[in-house]
Design a protein around this motif. Structure first.
Motif, PDB file in Angstrom:
ATOM      1  N   HIS A 108       6.098  -5.744  -1.622  1.00 56.43           N
ATOM      2  CA  HIS A 108       5.286  -4.894  -2.096  1.00 56.43           C
ATOM      3  C   HIS A 108       4.672  -4.473  -0.758  1.00 56.43           C
ATOM      4  CE1 HIS A 108       1.835  -4.302  -5.281  1.00 56.43           C
ATOM      5  NE2 HIS A 108       0.967  -5.127  -3.856  1.00 56.43           N
ATOM      6  N   HIS A 112       2.648  -0.586   0.317  1.00 55.26           N
ATOM      7  CA  HIS A 112       2.074   0.663   0.351  1.00 55.26           C
ATOM      8  C   HIS A 112       1.290   0.984   1.426  1.00 55.26           C
ATOM      9  CE1 HIS A 112      -1.115  -1.232  -2.891  1.00 55.26           C
ATOM     10  NE2 HIS A 112      -0.543  -2.666  -2.392  1.00 55.26           N
ATOM     11  N   TYR A 128      -4.553  -3.243   5.439  1.00 57.29           N
ATOM     12  CA  TYR A 128      -4.070  -3.190   3.979  1.00 57.29           C
ATOM     13  C   TYR A 128      -5.392  -3.888   2.440  1.00 57.29           C
ATOM     14  CZ  TYR A 128      -1.413  -4.855   0.478  1.00 57.29           C
ATOM     15  OH  TYR A 128      -0.648  -5.492  -1.209  1.00 57.29           O
ATOM     16  N   SER A 130      -6.429  -5.281  -0.037  1.00 57.67           N
ATOM     17  CA  SER A 130      -6.259  -4.896  -2.151  1.00 57.67           C
ATOM     18  C   SER A 130      -6.960  -6.622  -2.431  1.00 57.67           C
ATOM     19  CB  SER A 130      -4.804  -4.793  -2.242  1.00 57.67           C
ATOM     20  OG  SER A 130      -4.134  -6.196  -2.158  1.00 57.67           O
ATOM     21  N   ASP A 286      -2.187  -0.529  -7.114  1.00 59.26           N
ATOM     22  CA  ASP A 286      -1.194  -0.836  -7.061  1.00 59.26           C
ATOM     23  C   ASP A 286      -0.171  -0.574  -8.315  1.00 59.26           C
ATOM     24  OD1 ASP A 286      -1.342  -3.490  -5.596  1.00 59.26           O
ATOM     25  OD2 ASP A 286      -1.093  -4.531  -7.539  1.00 59.26           O
TER      26      ASP A 286
HETATM   27 FE   FE2 Z   1      -1.159  -4.298  -4.667  1.00 61.73          FE
END
Ligand code: FE2
Ligand code: ATP
Length: 329
Positions: A108, A112, A128, A130, A286
């Motif tokens: 995952h 991204h 990153y 999130s 996502d």
């Molecule tokens: Fe994510």
């Protein structure tokens, strides 16, 4: 010609995207949300189970692709919440069996990053940011390496937790951004950066105490939180750019939707003459398209699992970015 269908289900979002030769044809998703309180993994998994068929057919319809033309089914193998990941792999298997096609297990976090290539980034440092993850990732010596990360909670979860404290439901990020936009009054908060890592739990406690004291407005707290925490993230990203000698910064993750965050990143990049890349909102959060996108790159390098081996299909709730064997590069 390659057509890949990608399934995302690591946390609150169930999404299915279809990619053909590196081009996103559809990207449909549905997010489990709450009015108050945080995410309950089993409830999110139930949401995924109930919505998967609908999202699948919607995504197919939007893409204009016929089921039989799909070459492989990519799915998010990890990291994420186990009950949610299980719904994803179950659905991937179901579709793959029906269409008699292989599956491609995708990380995952790397998805991204890879989807950022769509914006033109070639060899970036990725910030990153999130919900569960906050990492600075870049490719070096055959692997995606984590140069810095949060030492405790992810920045999105931190923001959501702070929002919940102030009586705002999940996800809190967009509402906090709105509140922050109504203030310019900076309240001193702890600033915790250790090399290329950050720590957020102490700031969360401090914010909660300030809110409970009733001496500060929600707007001022939201504004001060954003200014402090975003500056911390950007400081570590800048250090990673200097350390790796790379000249591109790429954003990923839901928190990167924040316009103030983007503005601050842009400023840092222009000061050090680095290029700044940020995918569109639907590719930051996502989504299934990013899974399909990386799935296609892997599939073309023959990384896939065929039907006879479906019994070995597993999920990796705790998979780390630097554990992944990047054999497709
Ligand atoms: Fe994510
Ligand atoms: P992970 O990749 O760690 O599994 P995730 O599943 O939580 O993350 P994302 O969709 O990437 O998913 O990010 C969701 C997070 O983004 C939530 O915490 C949400 O509050 C935050 N977020 C969304 N929009 C904004 C915004 N405008 N400002 C700040 N945060 C935001």
């Amino acid at each position: 010609m390659t057509i890949i269908l990608g399934i995302e289900s690591t946390a609150h979002t169930f999404g299915i995207g279809i990619v053909k030769n590196g081009k996103v044809l559809s990207n449909v998703r549905d997010m489990y949300s709450t009015l108050s309180g945080g995410i309950i993994p089993l409830e999110a998994a139930k949401h995924h189970c109930e919505n998967s068929e609908r999202i699948y057919f919607e995504s197919l319809e939007k893409s204009g692709i016929k089921e039989k033309d799909i070459d492989a089914i990519a799915f998010s193998q990890g990291p994420g919440l186990a009950p949610c990941l299980l719904e994803g792999v179950k659905f991937a298997k179901q579709i793959a069996e029906k269409l008699n096609k292989p599956v491609v297990p995708v990380n995952h976090c790397i998805a991204h990053l890879e989807i950022g290539k769509i914006t033109g980034a070639k060899n970036p440092v990725m910030l990153y940011a999130s919900g569960a993850n906050t990492q600075i990732i870049a490719y070096e010596s055959g692997k995606y390496r984590i140069f810095g990360e949060t030492l405790d909670i992810g920045v999105g979860n931190f923001i959501d937790n702070f929002a919940r404290e102030m009586g705002i439901g999940f996800p809190g990020g967009p509402k906090i951004q709105e509140l922050a936009g109504q203030s310019k009054n900076y309240i001193e908060l702890p600033y915790i950066v250790k090399g290329m890592d950050i720590s957020l739990s102490g700031i969360l406690t401090n914010l909660k105490q300030k809110f409970e004291s009733k001496k500060y407005s929600k707007e001022d707290l939201a504004y001060s939180m954003q200014e402090t925490v975003f500056a911390m993230l950007i400081e570590t990203a800048e250090r990673a750019l200097a350390h790796t000698g790379k000249k591109e910064l790429l954003l990923g993750g839901g928190v990167s939707c924040n316009s103030r965050f983007q503005e601050m990143c842009k400023k840092m990049c222009s000061e050090r003459e680095a290029k700044f890349f940020v995918p569109s909102r639907d590719l930051l959060v996502d989504n299934g398209a990013m899974i399909a996108f990386l799935g296609e790159i892997m599939f073309k390098k023959k990384i896939k699992i065929d039907k006879k081996d479906f019994n070995n299909l597993d999920i990796k709730p705790r998979q780390r970015t630097d554990e992944v064997n990047v054999s497709w590069k």
